[in-house]
Design a protein around this motif. Sequence first.
Motif, PDB file in Angstrom:
ATOM      1  N   TRP A 148       0.842  -1.327  -0.178  1.00 43.07           N
ATOM      2  CA  TRP A 148       0.061   0.045  -0.165  1.00 43.07           C
ATOM      3  C   TRP A 148       0.791   1.243  -0.186  1.00 43.07           C
ATOM      4  O   TRP A 148       0.298   2.282   0.547  1.00 43.07           O
ATOM      5  CB  TRP A 148      -1.037  -0.040   1.135  1.00 43.07           C
TER       6      TRP A 148
ATOM      7  N   ASP B 279      -8.503  -0.057   5.993  1.00 42.66           N
ATOM      8  CA  ASP B 279      -8.668  -0.760   4.491  1.00 42.66           C
ATOM      9  C   ASP B 279      -7.383  -1.631   4.332  1.00 42.66           C
ATOM     10  O   ASP B 279      -7.476  -2.718   3.333  1.00 42.66           O
ATOM     11  CB  ASP B 279      -8.966   0.231   3.525  1.00 42.66           C
ATOM     12  N   TRP B 280      -6.037  -1.112   4.913  1.00 39.05           N
ATOM     13  CA  TRP B 280      -4.902  -1.735   4.367  1.00 39.05           C
ATOM     14  C   TRP B 280      -4.672  -2.831   5.186  1.00 39.05           C
ATOM     15  O   TRP B 280      -3.601  -3.797   5.201  1.00 39.05           O
ATOM     16  CB  TRP B 280      -3.806  -0.867   4.814  1.00 39.05           C
TER      17      TRP B 280
ATOM     18  N   MET C 184      -1.063  -3.040  -4.470  1.00 40.72           N
ATOM     19  CA  MET C 184      -2.553  -2.689  -4.199  1.00 40.72           C
ATOM     20  C   MET C 184      -3.602  -3.884  -4.570  1.00 40.72           C
ATOM     21  O   MET C 184      -4.634  -3.197  -4.683  1.00 40.72           O
ATOM     22  CB  MET C 184      -2.666  -1.614  -5.562  1.00 40.72           C
ATOM     23  N   ALA C 185      -3.210  -4.780  -4.449  1.00 39.99           N
ATOM     24  CA  ALA C 185      -4.176  -5.866  -4.504  1.00 39.99           C
ATOM     25  C   ALA C 185      -5.214  -5.853  -3.480  1.00 39.99           C
ATOM     26  O   ALA C 185      -5.096  -5.248  -2.332  1.00 39.99           O
ATOM     27  CB  ALA C 185      -3.544  -7.164  -4.032  1.00 39.99           C
ATOM     28  N   PRO C 186      -6.581  -5.905  -3.976  1.00 41.64           N
ATOM     29  CA  PRO C 186      -7.604  -5.742  -2.958  1.00 41.64           C
ATOM     30  C   PRO C 186      -7.749  -6.835  -2.112  1.00 41.64           C
ATOM     31  O   PRO C 186      -7.057  -7.698  -2.102  1.00 41.64           O
ATOM     32  CB  PRO C 186      -8.893  -5.941  -4.146  1.00 41.64           C
ATOM     33  N   LYS C 187      -8.379  -6.335  -0.783  1.00 38.45           N
ATOM     34  CA  LYS C 187      -8.283  -7.097   0.359  1.00 38.45           C
ATOM     35  C   LYS C 187      -8.896  -8.633   0.089  1.00 38.45           C
ATOM     36  O   LYS C 187      -7.975  -9.546   0.858  1.00 38.45           O
ATOM     37  CB  LYS C 187      -9.362  -6.396   1.311  1.00 38.45           C
TER      38      LYS C 187
ATOM     39  N   ARG D   4      -8.419 -10.418  -2.350  1.00 38.39           N
ATOM     40  CA  ARG D   4      -7.369 -11.566  -2.996  1.00 38.39           C
ATOM     41  C   ARG D   4      -6.133 -11.441  -1.845  1.00 38.39           C
ATOM     42  O   ARG D   4      -5.465 -12.651  -1.714  1.00 38.39           O
ATOM     43  CB  ARG D   4      -6.710 -10.563  -4.090  1.00 38.39           C
ATOM     44  N   ARG D   5      -5.909 -10.534  -1.069  1.00 32.75           N
ATOM     45  CA  ARG D   5      -5.015 -10.634  -0.025  1.00 32.75           C
ATOM     46  C   ARG D   5      -5.468 -11.974   0.895  1.00 32.75           C
ATOM     47  O   ARG D   5      -4.698 -12.795   1.537  1.00 32.75           O
ATOM     48  CB  ARG D   5      -4.825  -9.402   0.761  1.00 32.75           C
TER      49      ARG D   5
END
Length: 331
Positions: free
Chosen positions: A94, A113-114, A276-279, A281-282
Amino acid sequence: MSETFDAYVITRDEETKQQSGGWTQVSTDDLPEGDVTIRVRHTTMNYKDALAITGKSPVVRRFPMVPGIDIAGEVVASDSPDYAVGDEVIMNGWGVGEVHWGGYATYARMKSDWLLKKPAGLSGAECMAIGTGGYTAALCVQRLLDAGLTPESGTVLVTGASGGVGSFAISLLSSMGFTVAASTGRAEEEPYLRGLGASEIVDRNTLSGKGRPLDKELYAGAVDSVGSTTLANVLSQVKYDGTVAACGLAQGFDLPATVMPFILRGVTLAGVDSVMAPKARREAAYALLDKHLDRAKLAEITQEADIRNVDQLAADLIDGKVRGRLVFAVS
Ligand code: NDP
């Protein structure tokens, strides 16, 4: 209430443009904006952190900066309904350690959000041993799974095999039952790569020169952290309907390929970005790591180090003198 604490801070002389870093005292009032404050328990040193500390590459884009792109810690204050005091959290990427203060400090303040809740089966220290490299490898493996690859599909090729991303990709894929071919330029690393689970070693020189638009169909899929001609050759050796997850540029950022693998073999080139991968996917990547990563292998490649020695360790890492993953206990 404000509190002072230790942080490694990188500053830049605006006249000479020279940067320098060191341990100093800062206040919680100095922390950047964010709705969750974390007591940092563990962090690590990735290549990007070492570049930031040594100034070898312009990783830091805002000064003063606290480096540390991966964080594991405990929530000490939260304005977010998603996190409560005492929650154990992790964070990768991020732009933290680049434009937002990172983990080389007792406290960090982040946007909720991170953050991710720490996976139940992994300790904070293990999450930091995994670091951005391991998490990126998991994102790559997840892309192959999403494309329908199974161990029965055939061998998966991993390029840049003895690197951070490559090593985790081999370990994860082999634990999941895949047959793994490892492409490396370091023949002496063969025992290490076989220990991680590779059953075939490919000399990276066979992939790094200009190849044919379509070659023998050898692999069901691939994880590529090398880019350039290597990635072009990998694409030409992937079987019908295969998928290549591409995340790196160790050889170069060019891609001198043809469309032949795509239009004649239905091959998919899947790009992977960790920053910047969305949550969602993480979370999927960490669930994969939690379920399949061999903890004994992880422990073997992990060394605990003293965060006070970051200057020396960063120089050593850039010089290729650090083997495996460094983990720092912060507080
Ligand atoms: P490492 O430096 O640990 O590993 C890279 C490996 O690539 C080396 O160990 C080497 O493997 C191989 N390699 C190096 N130079 C060359 C070359 N000229 N030609 C062919 N192979 C080469 O890096 P990481 O594993 O941490 O990262 C790999 C790549 O992924 C980097 O480019 C990095 O920037 C990128 N990355 C991208 C992320 C994303 O979000 N997309 C996140 C993390 C990393 P061997 O000795 O076995 O041949």
